[in-house]
Design a protein around this motif. Structure first.
Motif, PDB file in Angstrom:
ATOM      1  N   GLY A 107       0.796  -1.216   0.000  1.00  0.00           N
ATOM      2  CA  GLY A 107       0.000   0.000   0.000  1.00  0.00           C
ATOM      3  C   GLY A 107       0.829   1.266   0.000  1.00  0.00           C
ATOM      4  N   HIS A 108       1.936   1.264   0.728  1.00  0.00           N
ATOM      5  CA  HIS A 108       2.795   2.448   0.721  1.00  0.00           C
ATOM      6  C   HIS A 108       3.660   2.460  -0.537  1.00  0.00           C
ATOM      7  CE1 HIS A 108       1.786   3.878   4.695  1.00  0.00           C
ATOM      8  NE2 HIS A 108       2.071   2.705   5.230  1.00  0.00           N
ATOM      9  N   THR A 109       3.966   3.651  -1.016  1.00  0.00           N
ATOM     10  CA  THR A 109       4.819   3.793  -2.200  1.00  0.00           C
ATOM     11  C   THR A 109       6.200   4.316  -1.844  1.00  0.00           C
ATOM     12  OG1 THR A 109       3.959   6.005  -2.643  1.00  0.00           O
ATOM     13  CG2 THR A 109       2.837   4.149  -3.716  1.00  0.00           C
ATOM     14  N   ASP A 110       6.476   4.479  -0.549  1.00  0.00           N
ATOM     15  CA  ASP A 110       7.780   4.948  -0.085  1.00  0.00           C
ATOM     16  C   ASP A 110       8.116   4.160   1.185  1.00  0.00           C
ATOM     17  OD1 ASP A 110      10.123   6.419   0.290  1.00  0.00           O
ATOM     18  OD2 ASP A 110       9.141   8.370   0.104  1.00  0.00           O
ATOM     19  N   ARG A 111       9.268   4.427   1.767  1.00  0.00           N
ATOM     20  CA  ARG A 111       9.698   3.721   2.974  1.00  0.00           C
ATOM     21  C   ARG A 111       8.715   3.927   4.120  1.00  0.00           C
ATOM     22  NH1 ARG A 111      15.644   5.947   3.643  1.00  0.00           N
ATOM     23  NH2 ARG A 111      14.493   6.804   5.378  1.00  0.00           N
ATOM     24  N   ALA A 127      -1.264   0.239  12.361  1.00  0.00           N
ATOM     25  CA  ALA A 127      -1.163   1.513  11.655  1.00  0.00           C
ATOM     26  C   ALA A 127       0.285   1.659  11.199  1.00  0.00           C
ATOM     27  CB  ALA A 127      -1.551   2.677  12.566  1.00  0.00           C
ATOM     28  N   SER A 128       0.470   2.115   9.969  1.00  0.00           N
ATOM     29  CA  SER A 128       1.826   2.354   9.462  1.00  0.00           C
ATOM     30  C   SER A 128       1.873   3.719   8.792  1.00  0.00           C
ATOM     31  CB  SER A 128       2.244   1.255   8.482  1.00  0.00           C
ATOM     32  OG  SER A 128       1.337   1.185   7.398  1.00  0.00           O
ATOM     33  N   GLY A 129       3.001   4.380   8.925  1.00  0.00           N
ATOM     34  CA  GLY A 129       3.196   5.703   8.336  1.00  0.00           C
ATOM     35  C   GLY A 129       4.427   5.699   7.459  1.00  0.00           C
ATOM     36  N   SER A 130       4.367   6.456   6.365  1.00  0.00           N
ATOM     37  CA  SER A 130       5.395   6.356   5.342  1.00  0.00           C
ATOM     38  C   SER A 130       5.866   7.724   4.857  1.00  0.00           C
ATOM     39  CB  SER A 130       4.809   5.554   4.166  1.00  0.00           C
ATOM     40  OG  SER A 130       5.660   5.568   3.056  1.00  0.00           O
ATOM     41  N   GLY A 131       6.956   7.672   4.108  1.00  0.00           N
ATOM     42  CA  GLY A 131       7.467   8.852   3.428  1.00  0.00           C
ATOM     43  C   GLY A 131       6.569   9.316   2.305  1.00  0.00           C
ATOM     44  N   ASP A 132       5.565   8.502   1.947  1.00  0.00           N
ATOM     45  CA  ASP A 132       4.629   8.890   0.884  1.00  0.00           C
ATOM     46  C   ASP A 132       3.473   9.733   1.413  1.00  0.00           C
ATOM     47  OD1 ASP A 132       2.978   7.036   2.157  1.00  0.00           O
ATOM     48  OD2 ASP A 132       2.928   5.632   0.480  1.00  0.00           O
ATOM     49  N   ASP A 133       3.553  10.180   2.683  1.00  0.00           N
ATOM     50  CA  ASP A 133       2.548  11.061   3.296  1.00  0.00           C
ATOM     51  C   ASP A 133       1.266  10.320   3.632  1.00  0.00           C
ATOM     52  OD1 ASP A 133       1.340  13.514   4.167  1.00  0.00           O
ATOM     53  OD2 ASP A 133       0.500  13.827   2.179  1.00  0.00           O
ATOM     54  N   THR A 134       1.305   8.994   3.743  1.00  0.00           N
ATOM     55  CA  THR A 134       0.085   8.264   4.060  1.00  0.00           C
ATOM     56  C   THR A 134       0.208   7.483   5.363  1.00  0.00           C
ATOM     57  OG1 THR A 134       0.708   6.286   2.818  1.00  0.00           O
ATOM     58  CG2 THR A 134      -0.582   7.963   1.636  1.00  0.00           C
ATOM     59  N   ILE A 135      -0.957   7.245   5.952  1.00  0.00           N
ATOM     60  CA  ILE A 135      -1.106   6.355   7.092  1.00  0.00           C
ATOM     61  C   ILE A 135      -2.067   5.265   6.638  1.00  0.00           C
ATOM     62  CG2 ILE A 135      -1.941   6.126   9.462  1.00  0.00           C
ATOM     63  CD1 ILE A 135      -1.418   9.235   9.644  1.00  0.00           C
ATOM     64  N   LEU A 136      -1.664   4.021   6.818  1.00  0.00           N
ATOM     65  CA  LEU A 136      -2.532   2.891   6.508  1.00  0.00           C
ATOM     66  C   LEU A 136      -2.940   2.235   7.819  1.00  0.00           C
ATOM     67  CD1 LEU A 136      -0.675   1.187   3.514  1.00  0.00           C
ATOM     68  CD2 LEU A 136      -2.557   2.833   3.444  1.00  0.00           C
ATOM     69  N   VAL A 137      -4.214   1.927   7.957  1.00  0.00           N
ATOM     70  CA  VAL A 137      -4.729   1.245   9.135  1.00  0.00           C
ATOM     71  C   VAL A 137      -5.448  -0.003   8.649  1.00  0.00           C
ATOM     72  CG1 VAL A 137      -6.202   1.400  11.171  1.00  0.00           C
ATOM     73  CG2 VAL A 137      -5.020   3.446  10.337  1.00  0.00           C
ATOM     74  N   GLY A 138      -4.983  -1.163   9.087  1.00  0.00           N
ATOM     75  CA  GLY A 138      -5.586  -2.403   8.622  1.00  0.00           C
ATOM     76  C   GLY A 138      -5.392  -3.546   9.584  1.00  0.00           C
ATOM     77  N   SER A 198      -5.559 -10.405   7.135  1.00  0.00           N
ATOM     78  CA  SER A 198      -7.005 -10.636   7.049  1.00  0.00           C
ATOM     79  C   SER A 198      -7.513 -10.668   5.613  1.00  0.00           C
ATOM     80  CB  SER A 198      -7.755  -9.533   7.801  1.00  0.00           C
ATOM     81  OG  SER A 198      -7.651  -8.300   7.116  1.00  0.00           O
ATOM     82  N   GLY A 199      -6.719 -10.145   4.688  1.00  0.00           N
ATOM     83  CA  GLY A 199      -7.161 -10.049   3.306  1.00  0.00           C
ATOM     84  C   GLY A 199      -8.006  -8.818   3.039  1.00  0.00           C
ATOM     85  N   LYS A 200      -8.347  -8.087   4.099  1.00  0.00           N
ATOM     86  CA  LYS A 200      -9.122  -6.863   3.948  1.00  0.00           C
ATOM     87  C   LYS A 200      -8.179  -5.713   3.603  1.00  0.00           C
ATOM     88  CE  LYS A 200     -12.432  -8.232   7.496  1.00  0.00           C
ATOM     89  NZ  LYS A 200     -12.975  -7.890   8.820  1.00  0.00           N
ATOM     90  N   PRO A 201      -8.577  -4.819   2.687  1.00  0.00           N
ATOM     91  CA  PRO A 201      -7.708  -3.698   2.360  1.00  0.00           C
ATOM     92  C   PRO A 201      -7.580  -2.728   3.531  1.00  0.00           C
ATOM     93  CG  PRO A 201      -9.839  -3.449   1.287  1.00  0.00           C
ATOM     94  CD  PRO A 201      -9.835  -4.800   1.940  1.00  0.00           C
ATOM     95  N   ALA A 202      -6.413  -2.139   3.664  1.00  0.00           N
ATOM     96  CA  ALA A 202      -6.180  -1.138   4.702  1.00  0.00           C
ATOM     97  C   ALA A 202      -6.849   0.166   4.300  1.00  0.00           C
ATOM     98  CB  ALA A 202      -4.683  -0.922   4.892  1.00  0.00           C
ATOM     99  N   VAL A 203      -7.270   0.922   5.303  1.00  0.00           N
ATOM    100  CA  VAL A 203      -7.817   2.255   5.069  1.00  0.00           C
ATOM    101  C   VAL A 203      -6.636   3.217   4.999  1.00  0.00           C
ATOM    102  CG1 VAL A 203      -9.247   4.087   6.040  1.00  0.00           C
ATOM    103  CG2 VAL A 203      -9.943   1.704   6.290  1.00  0.00           C
ATOM    104  N   ALA A 204      -6.596   4.046   3.962  1.00  0.00           N
ATOM    105  CA  ALA A 204      -5.492   4.987   3.783  1.00  0.00           C
ATOM    106  C   ALA A 204      -5.974   6.409   4.008  1.00  0.00           C
ATOM    107  CB  ALA A 204      -4.921   4.863   2.376  1.00  0.00           C
ATOM    108  N   VAL A 205      -5.172   7.179   4.733  1.00  0.00           N
ATOM    109  CA  VAL A 205      -5.422   8.609   4.909  1.00  0.00           C
ATOM    110  C   VAL A 205      -4.120   9.358   4.658  1.00  0.00           C
ATOM    111  CG1 VAL A 205      -7.358   8.362   6.502  1.00  0.00           C
ATOM    112  CG2 VAL A 205      -5.036   8.464   7.402  1.00  0.00           C
ATOM    113  N   THR A 206      -4.233  10.611   4.283  1.00  0.00           N
ATOM    114  CA  THR A 206      -3.068  11.454   4.027  1.00  0.00           C
ATOM    115  C   THR A 206      -2.776  12.304   5.252  1.00  0.00           C
ATOM    116  OG1 THR A 206      -3.612  11.538   1.691  1.00  0.00           O
ATOM    117  CG2 THR A 206      -2.114  13.214   2.505  1.00  0.00           C
ATOM    118  N   HIS A 207      -1.528  12.282   5.691  1.00  0.00           N
ATOM    119  CA  HIS A 207      -1.125  13.050   6.873  1.00  0.00           C
ATOM    120  C   HIS A 207      -1.267  14.551   6.611  1.00  0.00           C
ATOM    121  CE1 HIS A 207       1.066  14.166  10.506  1.00  0.00           C
ATOM    122  NE2 HIS A 207       1.804  14.948   9.758  1.00  0.00           N
ATOM    123  N   GLY A 208      -0.962  14.985   5.418  1.00  0.00           N
ATOM    124  CA  GLY A 208      -1.144  16.409   5.127  1.00  0.00           C
ATOM    125  C   GLY A 208       0.049  17.111   4.504  1.00  0.00           C
ATOM    126  N   GLY A 209       0.847  16.391   3.743  1.00  0.00           N
ATOM    127  CA  GLY A 209       1.916  17.042   3.008  1.00  0.00           C
ATOM    128  C   GLY A 209       3.324  16.735   3.460  1.00  0.00           C
TER     129      GLY A 209
END
Length: 110
Positions: A17-21, A35-46, A50-61
């Motif tokens: 899901g993340h496109t950066d480290r 929950a995971s946070g990345s250099g791509d400005d996203t937080i994934l919660v999953g 489970s096979g269920k997709p993680a919910v992605a939100v943008t931290h804000g830049g």
């Protein structure tokens, strides 16, 4: 991101899901969500594995450098490279509050 069982050392899942480290990861207090946070400005919660997709939100830049769950698992705090801390509703991730930073980098959410 790879998730390992700390007791056995076995690989339990590979999460995409993340496109950066990934700079930060934190388990919910009940151990059911990650929950995971990345250099791509996203937080994934999953739910790893489970096979269920993680919910992605943008931290804000900015890169997400730290994450912490509230003790009851209802909120997530994210710290970004832009020196802001945001508080999220963990049930349906969306921002609740934003704290503008004073420093040049996040000092952590713990």
């Amino acid at each position: 991101m790879r998730v390992w069982d700390a007791g056995s050392g076995a690989l339990t899942s590979i999460e995409n899901g993340h496109t950066d480290r990934v700079f930060a990861a934190a388990w919910s207090p009940d151990g059911s969500r990650l929950a995971s946070g990345s250099g791509d400005d996203t937080i994934l919660v999953g739910q790893p594995g489970s096979g269920k997709p993680a919910v992605a939100v943008t931290h804000g830049g900015a890169a997400v450098e730290d994450l912490a769950w509230s003790p009851d698992g209802s909120r997530i705090a994210s710290g970004g490279h832009d020196a802001t801390i945001r508080i999220w509703d963990a049930r349906r991730p969306r921002p609740q509050t934003r704290s503008p930073g004073q420093a040049t980098q996040s000092a952590g959410c713990h």
